[in-house]
Design an enzyme around this catalytic site. Structure first.
Site, short mmCIF file in Angstrom:
data_model
loop_
_atom_site.label_atom_id
_atom_site.label_comp_id
_atom_site.label_asym_id
_atom_site.label_seq_id
_atom_site.Cartn_x
_atom_site.Cartn_y
_atom_site.Cartn_z
N LEU A 147 0.86 -1.18 0.00
CA LEU A 147 0.00 0.00 0.00
C LEU A 147 0.89 1.23 0.00
O LEU A 147 1.98 1.20 0.58
CB LEU A 147 -0.91 0.03 1.24
CG LEU A 147 -1.95 -1.08 1.40
CD1 LEU A 147 -2.66 -0.94 2.75
CD2 LEU A 147 -2.98 -1.04 0.27
N ASP A 148 0.44 2.31 -0.63
CA ASP A 148 1.20 3.56 -0.59
C ASP A 148 1.37 4.00 0.87
O ASP A 148 0.54 3.67 1.73
CB ASP A 148 0.48 4.66 -1.36
CG ASP A 148 0.46 4.40 -2.86
OD1 ASP A 148 1.25 3.56 -3.32
OD2 ASP A 148 -0.35 5.05 -3.54
N LYS A 149 2.40 4.77 1.11
CA LYS A 149 2.70 5.22 2.47
C LYS A 149 1.50 5.89 3.15
O LYS A 149 1.20 5.63 4.32
CB LYS A 149 3.88 6.19 2.45
CG LYS A 149 4.27 6.74 3.81
CD LYS A 149 5.48 7.65 3.71
CE LYS A 149 5.86 8.22 5.07
NZ LYS A 149 7.05 9.12 4.99
N THR A 151 -1.68 5.61 2.33
CA THR A 151 -2.91 4.82 2.24
C THR A 151 -2.97 3.87 3.42
O THR A 151 -1.97 3.22 3.74
CB THR A 151 -2.95 4.01 0.93
OG1 THR A 151 -2.85 4.90 -0.18
CG2 THR A 151 -4.24 3.21 0.81
#
Length: 365
Positions: A147-149, A151
């Site tokens: 997951l993106d940082k 998110t």
């Protein structure tokens, strides 16, 4: 070919990267010269086929790696840095966000602001905390996707190499289903739609930013459904990615003119709302459903973080509506008319962006 060869399944994080970069990430002791020699002699294979170091690998493919000849490793090669022992505080933290644990899998609720893996100027991340999740197992858990940082939400970890390969196949075959919640700026005119716009790296950003690239981008598909709207200013939407491109949900929503609230990278200043709404990213991995090695289904949900919940309350959204939509395949037919509307909206968004760029250049001193 030697029977001592090892097989590795390409995870979602490595989808689309060059083979030589895969080795830099996962087998730093295998220099480029060694990898090149393996490729020339046919010892290095992907899905049983000969490859070159510059070939790109895809999710679910199996990389056959011959045994590493220690004598072939350059004596000046830097030794692999040992991981620092995890602190008791970090161990307590990583265990506190576990949502589910069984013999094959661990599912955590990743908080916003915590990166999945390390990188430039990123020292604290999920991968660096996995030593706190051994429990009774002998092996260290393995990341299956990322997951993106900024998110938050459901993140799956495999507890063995076999489980990691099994889950990777589920993601590559698209049998794994991921559902996200997001707050977006404005309200999409089509309440249940499919965005099909190819995505590629934006030139000049060093791969740090993606964009819609009709000519060279990789195919990308995202389904969105409006859960509820707050007038014409904001919508609470459900997002389901049918491909796994970097920043896909963020790029797609911005491309149709509805950037995710708090996503300044893709929405600019328009992505931030007034009225006390947090400036943090409002993108949350709400639910994951994936086949389990024991034959069952793993179906896990995570509650949104505090800033997301507070924004829902501030905007007057009915929290009970979040899970009201069925978690199923799209019921609507992807008609040419529907695709045309989506493409028209994306083209309009791009024209607006170019117009803004021209205005900015014209006003520059």
């Amino acid at each position: 070919m030697s029977d001592d060869a090892r097989n590795f399944t390409v995870a979602e994080d490595d989808h689309g990267i060059r083979l030589d970069r895969w080795f830099r990430r996962h087998m730093p002791d295998a220099s480029f010269n060694i990898v090149s020699r393996w490729a020339r002699t046919g010892q290095l294979r992907v899905d049983g086929k000969r490859v070159t170091p510059g070939d790109r690998v895809e999710l679910g493919q199996v990389i056959r790696v011959p045994p590493l000849d220690v004598a072939a490793v350059a004596p000046t090669a830097k030794p692999k840095r040992e991981r620092a022992p995890i602190s008791p505080e970090d161990e307590e933290f990583i265990q506190s966000i576990v949502l589910h644990r069984d013999r094959a899998a661990i599912v955590i609720d990743k908080p916003p602001g915590l990166a999945t893996q390390g990188g430039t100027k990123t020292e604290r991340h999920v991968d660096g905390l996995l030593d706190g999740l051994y429990f009774e197992a002998e092996g260290r858990p393995k990341l299956v996707h990322r997951l993106d940082k900024d998110t938050s939400g459901v993140l799956l970890l495999a507890r063995s190499a076999g489980a990691a390969a099994f889950f990777a196949k589920s993601f590559s075959s698209r049998s794994a289903r991921k559902l996200y919640w997001a707050l977006v700026v404005g309200v999409p005119s089509i309440e249940d739609g499919m965005i099909e716009l190819p995505i590629g790296k934006q030139p000049g950003t060093g791969g740090e930013k993606m964009h819609v690239d009709e000519k060279e981008g990789s195919p990308a598909r995202t389904r969105y459904r409006v859960i509820e709207r707050a007038g014409n200013a904001t919508a609470w939407v459900e997002l389901q990615p049918y491909t796994g491109r970097t920043h896909q949900l963020r790029v797609h929503m911005a491309a149709i003119g509805h950037p995710i609230v708090g996503d300044g990278k893709y929405g600019g200043q328009d992505a931030f709302l007034t009225g006390g709404i947090s400036r943090k990213m409002h993108l949350h991995a709400r639910r994951l459903r994936v086949d389990h090695p024991d034959g069952s289904k793993l179906d896990i949900s995570a509650e949104p973080p505090r800033h997301f919940t507070e924004s829902l309350e501030t905007l007057g959204f009915d929290r009970s509506l979040g899970d009201a939509l069925p978690f199923d395949e799209p019921k609507f037919s992807e008609t040419p008319e529907g695709k045309k509307k989506a493409e028209s909206a994306a083209a309009k968004a791009r024209r607006k962006e170019r117009k803004g760029e021209r205005r900015s250049r014209g006003s520059a001193k």
